[in-house]
Design an enzyme around this catalytic site. Sequence first.
Site, PDB file in Angstrom:
ATOM      1  N   SER A 184       0.721  -1.341   0.012  1.00 35.10           N
ATOM      2  CA  SER A 184      -0.032  -0.038   0.112  1.00 35.10           C
ATOM      3  C   SER A 184       0.938   1.232  -0.105  1.00 35.10           C
ATOM      4  O   SER A 184       0.492   2.300  -0.525  1.00 35.10           O
ATOM      5  CB  SER A 184      -1.138   0.173   1.341  1.00 35.10           C
ATOM      6  OG  SER A 184      -0.189   0.013   2.465  1.00 35.10           O
ATOM      7  N   HIS A 212      -5.421  -4.359  -1.938  1.00 30.67           N
ATOM      8  CA  HIS A 212      -5.509  -3.187  -2.902  1.00 30.67           C
ATOM      9  C   HIS A 212      -5.398  -3.642  -4.520  1.00 30.67           C
ATOM     10  O   HIS A 212      -4.609  -3.039  -5.293  1.00 30.67           O
ATOM     11  CB  HIS A 212      -4.023  -2.691  -2.707  1.00 30.67           C
ATOM     12  CG  HIS A 212      -4.048  -1.601  -1.508  1.00 30.67           C
ATOM     13  ND1 HIS A 212      -4.877  -0.393  -1.168  1.00 30.67           N
ATOM     14  CD2 HIS A 212      -3.871  -1.786  -0.151  1.00 30.67           C
ATOM     15  CE1 HIS A 212      -4.840   0.073  -0.192  1.00 30.67           C
ATOM     16  NE2 HIS A 212      -3.966  -0.659   0.551  1.00 30.67           N
ATOM     17  N   LYS A 243     -12.668  -1.752   0.023  1.00 31.95           N
ATOM     18  CA  LYS A 243     -11.883  -0.846  -0.811  1.00 31.95           C
ATOM     19  C   LYS A 243     -12.606  -0.750  -2.299  1.00 31.95           C
ATOM     20  O   LYS A 243     -13.871  -0.111  -2.343  1.00 31.95           O
ATOM     21  CB  LYS A 243     -10.404  -1.385  -1.003  1.00 31.95           C
ATOM     22  CG  LYS A 243      -9.768  -1.097   0.410  1.00 31.95           C
ATOM     23  CD  LYS A 243      -8.423  -1.443   0.410  1.00 31.95           C
ATOM     24  CE  LYS A 243      -7.813  -0.867   1.675  1.00 31.95           C
ATOM     25  NZ  LYS A 243      -6.927  -1.969   2.564  1.00 31.95           N
TER      26      LYS A 243
HETATM   27  C1  LIG Z   1      -6.992  -2.452   3.800  1.00 32.95           C
HETATM   28  C2  LIG Z   1      -6.176  -3.782   4.206  1.00 32.95           C
HETATM   29  C3  LIG Z   1      -6.707  -4.770   4.933  1.00 32.95           C
HETATM   30  C4  LIG Z   1      -7.782  -4.299   6.067  1.00 32.95           C
HETATM   31  O1  LIG Z   1      -9.002  -4.450   5.358  1.00 32.95           O
HETATM   32  P1  LIG Z   1     -10.194  -4.414   6.099  1.00 32.95           P
HETATM   33  O2  LIG Z   1     -11.238  -5.112   5.439  1.00 32.95           O
HETATM   34  O3  LIG Z   1     -10.543  -2.700   6.306  1.00 32.95           O
HETATM   35  O4  LIG Z   1      -9.830  -4.811   7.738  1.00 32.95           O
HETATM   36  C5  LIG Z   1      -5.705  -5.798   5.367  1.00 32.95           C
HETATM   37  N1  LIG Z   1      -4.779  -5.810   4.399  1.00 32.95           N
HETATM   38  C6  LIG Z   1      -4.345  -5.148   3.505  1.00 32.95           C
HETATM   39  C7  LIG Z   1      -3.371  -5.222   2.605  1.00 32.95           C
HETATM   40  C8  LIG Z   1      -5.020  -3.761   3.443  1.00 32.95           C
HETATM   41  O5  LIG Z   1      -4.819  -3.095   2.636  1.00 32.95           O
END
Ligand SMILES: *Cc1c(COP(=O)(O)O)cnc(C)c1O
Length: 394
Positions: A184, A212, A243
């Site tokens: 990220s 992502h 996301k």
């Molecule tokens: C955003 C993210 C998470 C967490 O996702 P949620 O559903 O909000 O708990 C986990 N792993 C990665 C790589 C992320 O970018």
Amino acid sequence: MSLFLDHVRQTLTTIDTAGLTKRERIIDSAQGAHVVLRDGRRVLNLCANNYLGLANHPKVIRAAHDALDRWGYGLASVRFICGTQTLHQTLEARLSQFLGTEDTVLYPSAFDANGGLFETLLTAEDAVISDELNHASIIDGIRLCKARRFRYRHNDMADLEVQLRAARSAGARFLLIATDGVFSMDGTIADLPSIVRLAEQYDALTMVDDCHATGFLGPRGRGSHDYHGLIGRIDLLTGTLGKALGGASGGYTSGRREVMELLRQRSRPYLFSNSIAPPVVAGALAALDLLESSSELRERLTTLTAHWRSGLARLGLTLKPGTHPITPVMLGEARVAQSLATRLLERGIYVVAFAYPVVPEGKARIRTQISAAHSPADLDFALEQWAKALTDAP
Ligand SMILES: *Cc1c(COP(=O)(O)O)cnc(C)c1O
């Protein structure tokens, strides 16, 4: 209590003195290309994970409304007691089909999917080999399990091989390689072809957290395995509904049928936390409908990202190279990044600066993220303001 409160205050002061205090930016509107701040200003938003622009999409909202009426507000139960509706099963089947796996288990969040994965599948006899830049939820998930831990340098396949050898020599029974599909802070796409090759060579399993990537990466938007032509070749995929797939909340783990069955028997966040609310499940289904019925959103995202990256480069800025909508602008010192982010906000562009310890020291950056909800004119406006902000007095 007062001693404890003193201790807490002291810790907060330490955080603040180090310049690490995080302040929530309060938004007084729905999520979107533009958001309204509490002071009433409408700003262009370049820091959401709203990759396909579905967080406020009329079809997703409609589906959520309908589900609220048809399926109710919430389940007041965990999945296995009385919290599984046909709707949840439909989404699990739909995700399996989309991802190219046999079965999928929904979780309250991707954080929970990762938290309930390693401990359920591995014991002290086994080993996890993990990229050093993996997401906090993978790190915590691994901490909860008793398997031996090996860390490899970020996306460094030579070091991954060294660690795989070390795990084998230590006599580990099962080996599991764990990686983010996309990292990220950099927008780097993991070298899955090499990871899969090494996994075959050392008889290891593979786990990819594709938060992502799911919904937009790869020719059909399936994720990083699709991007690399590896559909069906990753043992365990975890991901989020928070996301690209609508942006509300919820997560999942996907893979072989027997493995998913074991998660349903033993995985603690699945067994002991509430079901995803029906409107959210329906919203995710609508998001999948949208992105499977047309490549338009995905193509728009790709075009906008290319436009944005080349525009920033023309301003003479240093970018992390790549093609992912995560576009980090590298600025070096923390205060340079902070001060530029502040000036940009004054000019109506909402971005966030990241500095040590979130990224390595001296590698402070502004991470911008493109969304299919943006228009080319939005990005041109942002580029214009960026050029001006560079010469504003700090
Ligand atoms: C955003 C993210 C998470 C967490 O996702 P949620 O559903 O909000 O708990 C986990 N792993 C990665 C790589 C992320 O970018």
